[in-house]
Design a protein around this motif. Structure first.
Motif, PDB file in Angstrom:
ATOM      1  N   SER A 146      -0.264   4.135  -1.274  1.00 54.81           N
ATOM      2  CA  SER A 146      -1.159   5.270  -1.487  1.00 54.81           C
ATOM      3  C   SER A 146      -0.831   6.381  -0.506  1.00 54.81           C
ATOM      4  O   SER A 146      -0.125   6.186   0.489  1.00 54.81           O
ATOM      5  N   ASN A 147      -1.374   7.547  -0.758  1.00 54.69           N
ATOM      6  CA  ASN A 147      -1.165   8.696   0.123  1.00 54.69           C
ATOM      7  C   ASN A 147      -2.252   8.821   1.178  1.00 54.69           C
ATOM      8  O   ASN A 147      -2.356   9.852   1.857  1.00 54.69           O
ATOM      9  N   ASN A 148      -3.093   7.784   1.319  1.00 54.65           N
ATOM     10  CA  ASN A 148      -4.153   7.840   2.320  1.00 54.65           C
ATOM     11  C   ASN A 148      -3.567   8.021   3.711  1.00 54.65           C
ATOM     12  O   ASN A 148      -2.472   7.560   4.011  1.00 54.65           O
ATOM     13  N   LYS A 179      -5.540   3.972   6.531  1.00 52.10           N
ATOM     14  CA  LYS A 179      -4.608   2.854   6.629  1.00 52.10           C
ATOM     15  C   LYS A 179      -4.436   2.450   8.091  1.00 52.10           C
ATOM     16  O   LYS A 179      -4.142   3.296   8.935  1.00 52.10           O
ATOM     17  N   ASN A 188       0.844  -1.194   0.000  1.00 55.10           N
ATOM     18  CA  ASN A 188       0.000   0.000   0.000  1.00 55.10           C
ATOM     19  C   ASN A 188       0.879   1.244   0.000  1.00 55.10           C
ATOM     20  O   ASN A 188       1.372   1.676   1.036  1.00 55.10           O
ATOM     21  N   LEU A 230      -7.251  -1.376  -4.247  1.00 48.37           N
ATOM     22  CA  LEU A 230      -7.108  -0.167  -5.047  1.00 48.37           C
ATOM     23  C   LEU A 230      -8.345   0.714  -4.908  1.00 48.37           C
ATOM     24  O   LEU A 230      -8.234   1.948  -4.819  1.00 48.37           O
ATOM     25  N   ASP A 269      -8.046   2.482  -1.644  1.00 50.91           N
ATOM     26  CA  ASP A 269      -7.078   3.564  -1.791  1.00 50.91           C
ATOM     27  C   ASP A 269      -7.747   4.783  -2.422  1.00 50.91           C
ATOM     28  O   ASP A 269      -7.577   5.920  -1.968  1.00 50.91           O
ATOM     29  N   THR A 270      -8.509   4.514  -3.462  1.00 51.29           N
ATOM     30  CA  THR A 270      -9.067   5.577  -4.295  1.00 51.29           C
ATOM     31  C   THR A 270     -10.085   6.430  -3.557  1.00 51.29           C
ATOM     32  O   THR A 270     -10.140   7.654  -3.752  1.00 51.29           O
ATOM     33  N   ARG A 285      -2.322  -5.189 -12.111  1.00 48.39           N
ATOM     34  CA  ARG A 285      -2.508  -4.593 -10.788  1.00 48.39           C
ATOM     35  C   ARG A 285      -3.165  -5.553  -9.811  1.00 48.39           C
ATOM     36  O   ARG A 285      -2.902  -5.498  -8.610  1.00 48.39           O
ATOM     37  N   ARG A 304      -0.714  -5.487  -6.593  1.00 49.76           N
ATOM     38  CA  ARG A 304      -1.223  -4.829  -5.383  1.00 49.76           C
ATOM     39  C   ARG A 304      -1.412  -5.818  -4.245  1.00 49.76           C
ATOM     40  O   ARG A 304      -1.533  -5.432  -3.082  1.00 49.76           O
TER      41      ARG A 304
END
Length: 695
Positions: free
Chosen positions: A23-25, A477, A21, A468, A471-472, A297, A301
């Motif tokens: 992601s920028n979450n 997290k 992971n 994903l 994440d979106t 992906r 992922r």
């Protein structure tokens, strides 16, 4: 076939998925940092911080006027035993006034339970035997009408088998320097191979066991022969159901229609449906596959490997069973044909689901319920079903910085017609934890918000790529979400967050004051308005695991802000269950690589199980296990006088050199003792006076 052994070819440790992971979450650490200052961790102030942030709206454990049904007007006193001390013994320890018994050992025949197969074990024997590495488990009363009501002396014990320890299974391993996760190979004219029967044994040791267990006249329990005794393995045919069924994502050479697949893998936690079926979680399944191609992906992922071998090298078996077309070779998912219908490039998409099993029908086909999402499911926990309302359940993604999910069925529950179809349509949500102690459930629905083309093209795409999608939409997290539990009396939901080794010292916070977070914590929430279908909730922390120190870096703190004591220090909460009286049973999983060796963990001793009172925050150690094991799986009979728990991978701390020497006596030999290999098994716990466990 050459007999030249070349030893282990790969060692993936405990099989946990790599960090995927990026992601920028926001992480949960960021959320709590915004809510509490670091000073609130000091003794006596944590409870004030937790309760105060809700503006006077506290959860049950902070409100002594709440009742679990065991008392009114004041907090019920649920813990009636003296805490046991930490232990480094190779024996199980329970409080005074309790007794234990071993049941359902790995290798016990399910067709003739008087037979305990000798180790090493053949593939055929393992197909008739209770599997390895026991995990999630449930006792189904023999009447077969309700998962929690009925006989307390006769029922079906259903349990998961998470993974295997190859060195204990095969004659070819004897004398080799093998760690707990390595496997024996041989050189076949320059090509590394695995013996096919050894692969068969490992595949048959995975999956789920269904066995009938009965209380005998002498008070002990026994596995008995029954037509419903059954093994479900990595080879068992399974149906794919829900939105992903029949889509291009799951079409393979085995089934070009995309409606069937083979086997279930790495079954960790579980769930029990209101209609009396069992649901097995597929957790760290990605490592069982490897590819030599660029990963799409839905592989990358989730951590499908690109090395030479998969976790166990099953694709290197020197033969495939003719009746199961490429049953072993399918774990190499490199595209080789002109389309997905000619190879197994889509095989990983058939895993990562919740698998529903009818324990009372041995001829039934297990069903993978894709509407619940695809990830490293630790398990699934259901809210008690209410007539005329949707079915609601929760699941955690057990990997670093992953998410917690909630599913709400599209149809309402009616006992007369309820069944697995309720899990085939509905809405999957992912949790977002806000700074002010509130939370939101974000829908993972194609066409809503950012879940649109070109990033996603269908609901099946959203579900195959659940991570994903989460994440979106901006989910929070978490620190490796593990088991969940719902208090049947209050409706509050608890989840263990076992640890997070990826956290740095610069990213600490008041609720997780460790960088890295070595010990974990337990979070809980209440759905707004006590409406299980609500889209918002209120959350707090029940306990921060750790030692007796008041040092925020390693110390543990209870709900009242007090440092944990010798009676309740623990690390890495994992298994979780709440009994009918609201006792919270907490099981630990400190890694074999650190338990009893690393100074941070040495004071904790072996892995253990504790009991907590949600109304007072009190926690006491109830059980300590043997060397090298993880405590997992817990359930009682309906009358609560018999408890079943599992010891997984006892003896796993035996080193490769010790194993090679053959002299392992005293290093982890439970339950047979002597110089025997250890075996996963179920522990039966009873109270000598016949009373309720824990009371």
């Amino acid at each position: 076939m050459s007999n030249k052994k070349i030893g282990p070819i790969i060692d993936l440790g405990d099989g946990d998925e790599p960090e995927t992971n990026f992601s920028n979450n926001r992480s949960f650490a960021d959320v709590v940092e915004a809510r509490m200052s670091r000073r609130t961790v000091l003794k006596g102030s944590l409870a004030t911080a937790i309760t105060g942030i809700f503006g006077g709206v506290a959860l049950t454990g902070c409100d002594s006027s709440s009742s679990s049904g065991t008392g009114t007007g004041s907090a019920p006193q649920l813990l009636g035993f003296d805490a046991v001390p930490v232990s480094e013994l190779d024996e199980v320890v329970v409080p005074s006034g309790y007794s234990t018994q071993v049941l359902a050992e790995w290798g016990r025949s399910i067709s003739n339970p008087t037979i305990l197969y000798d180790l090493p074990i053949t593939g055929e024997q393992q197909g008739d035997a209770i599997g390895s590495h026991h995990d999630g488990m449930h006792f189904f009363p023999i009447e077969g009408t309700d998962p929690y009501e009925g006989s307390s002396e006769d029922g079906l014990l259903v349990m998961n088998h998470e993974y295997v320890e190859p060195r204990y299974m095969h004659a070819s391993a004897i004398g080799q320097s093998l760690s707990r996760s390595a496997y024996p190979t041989y050189d076949d004219e320059g090509v590394v191979r695995r013996v096919a029967d050894e692969v068969l044994a490992e595949m048959n040791a995975h999956g789920v066991t269904v066995v009938r267990v009965q209380k005998q006249l002498n008070g002990e329990w026994a596995v008995v022969a029954d037509a419903r005794n059954r093994r479900i393995t990595a080879l068992t045919p399974m149906e794919i159901s829900g939105p992903v069924r029949g889509t291009d994502f799951v079409k393979t050479k085995y089934d070009p229609t995309g409606t069937m697949t083979r086997g279930t893998l790495n079954n960790c936690g579980h769930g029990v449906t209101p209609w009396n079926t069992y649901v097995a979680a597929e957790e760290n399944w990605a490592g069982y596959f490897r590819t030599g191609a660029e990963r799409p992906r839905e592989q990358a992922r989730y951590g499908v490997g690109t090395g030479a071998f998969s976790r166990y090298g099953w694709e290197r078996a020197d033969a495939d069973p003719e009746s199961n077309d490429e049953a072993y070779a399918r774990f190499d998912v490199t595209p080789t044909g002109a389309s997905a219908l000619e190879d197994y490039r889509n095989e990983p998409n058939c895993f990562g689901w919740m698998v529903e099993i009818d324990p009372f029908d041995p001829d039934s086909t297990p069903v993978k319920r894709t509407a619940l999402g695809r990830f490293a499911h630790e398990g699934v926990v259901f809210h008690p079903a209410v007539e005329g309302q949707p079915v609601v359940c929760y699941s955690g993604d057990d990997s670093g910085n992953q998410y917690i999910y909630k599913f709400v069925s599209g149809q309402s529950y009616f006992q007369a017609t309820a069944g697995g179809h309720l899990l085939d349509n509905g809405t999957l949500y992912v949790a977002k934890f806000n700074d002010d102690g509130t939370g939101e459930w974000l829908p993972l629905v194609f066409g809503q918000g950012p879940l649109v083309a070109p990033l996603f093209n269908s609901q099946a795409d959203v579900l195959v790529n659940t991570r994903l999608a989460a994440d979106t939409v901006g989910a929070t997290k978490m620190d490796r979400p593990e088991w969940g539990a719902v208090d049947p009396n209050t409706g509050e939901v608890y989840f263990t967050l076992t640890n997070n080794s990826g956290r740095t010292a610069e990213n600490t916070d008041a609720a997780n004051p460790r960088g890295p977070n070595r010990h974990g914590q337990i979070i809980r929430w209440r759905e707004d308005g006590n409406n299980t279908s609500a889209l918002s909730f209120t959350w707090d922390l029940f306990v921060l695991a750790g030692d007796t120190s008041e040092d925020a870096i390693v110390g543990g703190f209870d709900l009242n802000g007090d440092a944990l004591t010798e009676d309740n220090i623990f690390s890495s909460p994992d298994g979780l269950w709440i009994d009918a009286d609201s006792r919270l049973w907490i099981q630990t999983d400190m890694s074999e690589s650190v338990v009893n060796t690393n100074p941070t963990y040495a004071m904790m001793g072996n892995n253990m199980m504790l009991a907590g009172n949600p109304f007072t925050g009190e926690i006491r150690r109830f059980f300590t296990g043997t060397l090298g094991q993880e405590i997992t799986g817990v359930i009682t009979t309906p009358d609560q006088t018999t408890m079943f728990i599992n010891q997984q991978h006892p003896g796993a701390t035996i080193t490769a050199a010790e194993f090679a020497s053959g002299d392992i006596a005293g290093l982890g030999n439970w339950p047979l003792g002597g110089n025997n290999y250890a075996r996963s098994a179920t522990v039966v716990i009873t109270k000598d006076d016949g009373g309720v466990i824990g009371s």
